[in-house]
Design an enzyme around this catalytic site. Structure first.
Site, mmCIF file in Angstrom:
data_model
loop_
_atom_site.group_PDB
_atom_site.id
_atom_site.type_symbol
_atom_site.label_atom_id
_atom_site.label_comp_id
_atom_site.label_asym_id
_atom_site.label_seq_id
_atom_site.Cartn_x
_atom_site.Cartn_y
_atom_site.Cartn_z
ATOM 1 N N HIS A 201 0.840 -1.519 0.329
ATOM 2 C CA HIS A 201 -0.140 -0.133 -0.242
ATOM 3 C C HIS A 201 0.486 1.499 0.320
ATOM 4 C CE1 HIS A 201 -2.241 3.302 1.027
ATOM 5 N NE2 HIS A 201 -3.933 2.721 0.902
ATOM 6 N N ASP A 323 -11.432 1.056 -1.290
ATOM 7 C CA ASP A 323 -10.293 2.774 -0.356
ATOM 8 C C ASP A 323 -11.223 3.193 0.510
ATOM 9 O OD1 ASP A 323 -8.006 3.413 0.020
ATOM 10 O OD2 ASP A 323 -7.757 4.732 -1.474
HETATM 11 MN MN MN Z 1 -5.810 2.339 0.934
#
Ligand code: MN
Length: 361
Positions: A201, A323
């Site tokens: 990430h 997200d």
């Molecule tokens: Mn993220």
């Protein structure tokens, strides 16, 4: 109300109740009509202890962190800290069945090593409890402190073997070092031995990548360049020749790499030829990308990049992600449902690929 319509009404109500009780009580009924679940694979959470440690570290270094709007910051923090009914209500409103949770960036990677180890364990225990409480709605990726690679490997074993989590997430570099550095080998060994994926990430760019942290462009461009470079370092460093079964997941539609695969292959061969040397890797860079990398749609739930990425890497390697709470999951579910993807493609993107890769029952 006439007898007829009353009977119809009661039958309809009974049918609705039957559907509800036949499905998991907490699963949105619409999942049954769809023929696939919707799983989102890069969904952030935080715990108060990590927030407090980050705030204390900011104060200690005299840094205030990114200037922010307190109201937005508070709403964001509350959404991220909710590992229960509030998040499930937001998922229901978005038509999302399962969230694969991960501790928000940069996780524990900026903390002193001992504190980082403790907070990683705490975050794993906390999220595992949320998954146990809502097994039909949550799955989770483990957090480790890469600062101590041996301890990180042991914590990963505990998180997978004992807590039953679904993989690992690392927020790109740790103190400027990427995972091709030899000292991180114990983590890669554990990942391959356990056969669980590593989600890489984004976080703020490497110290050596100054200029990518442009205000307003840091996330939209800097994050992608940084993680894309991280993945190329793994490929160039021969990590996938040493760990051919390693499974890496990257978000944001592949951090721009799918668009560049042809050029990367072409110039890789050209440069080694120009040097008069044999290319050091067993395969072309794009071969590793198609063998060892999975891509999620986090933050890039737009039709043209999605169609392009599916065409380049294959529908079996692309997974939906929203997200949350950085992005609007209801908007993103709608955006993908409105695309001209076939039902079979949507089933893979939303459900099958994530179920297989992360072993989500
Ligand atoms: Mn993220």
């Amino acid at each position: 109300m006439s007898t007829m319509s009353k009977r119809g009404f009661l039958a309809g109500t009974a049918a609705a109740l039957a559907v509800r009780s036949a499905s998991h009580a907490t699963t949105p009924d619409s999942a049954r009509k769809r023929s696939y679940r919707r799983i989102a694979t890069e969904e952030g959470f935080t715990i108060p202890e990590v927030d407090a440690a980050a705030a204390a570290a900011n104060r200690a270094t005299g840094g205030a962190g990114m200037p922010n709007n307190p109201a937005v910051r508070e709403a964001f923090r509350n959404a991220a800290a909710d590992l229960g009914e509030g998040r499930i209500a937001a998922m229901d409103a978005a038509g999302l069945d399962i969230a694969l949770l991960s501790l928000g960036s940069p996780g524990v990677q900026n903390f002193p090593v001992e504190q980082a180890r403790e907070l990683a364990q705490l975050a794993n225990d906390r999220v595992a409890a949320a998954v146990r409480a809502h097994p039909a709605r949550f799955a989770a990726l483990a957090t480790v402190a890469p600062q101590d690679p041996e301890a990180a490997a042991r914590e990963l074993e505990r998180a997978i073997g004992t807590l039953g989590l679904n993989g690992l997430l690392i927020n790109s570099h740790t103190a400027g070092e990427t995972l091709d550095a030899p000292r991180f080998t114990p983590i890669l060994d554990a990942l391959q031995a356990l056969d669980v994926p590593l989600y890489i990430h984004p976080r703020d760019p490497l110290p050596s990548m100054r200029g990518l942290d442009l205000p307003g462009f840091n996330v939209g461009w800097g994050y992608g360049v940084e993680v894309g470079t991280h993945v190329l370092r793994l490929i160039a460093g021969g990590v996938f020749d040493r760990f051919p079964k390693l499974k890496i997941v990257i978000g944001h539609m592949g951090e721009m790499l799918p668009f560049y695969l042809d050029r990367i292959d072409n110039r890789y061969l050209w440069e080694w030829n120009f040097r008069g040397a044999t290319p050091p890797l067993k395969l072309r860079p794009s071969d590793y990308f198609r063998r060892n990398i999975w891509v999620t749609t986090s933050g890039v739930n737009y039709w043209h990049p999605l169609r392009y990425t599916i065409d380049r890497v294959g529908i079996d390697r692309v997974l939906f992600a929203a997200d949350y709470p950085y992005e609007d999951m209801a908007r993103d579910v709608r955006a993908i449902e409105r695309t001209p993807l076939s039902i079979s493609e949507k089933r893979k993107l939303f459900d099958i690929n994530a179920s297989r890769l992360f072993r989500i029952a």
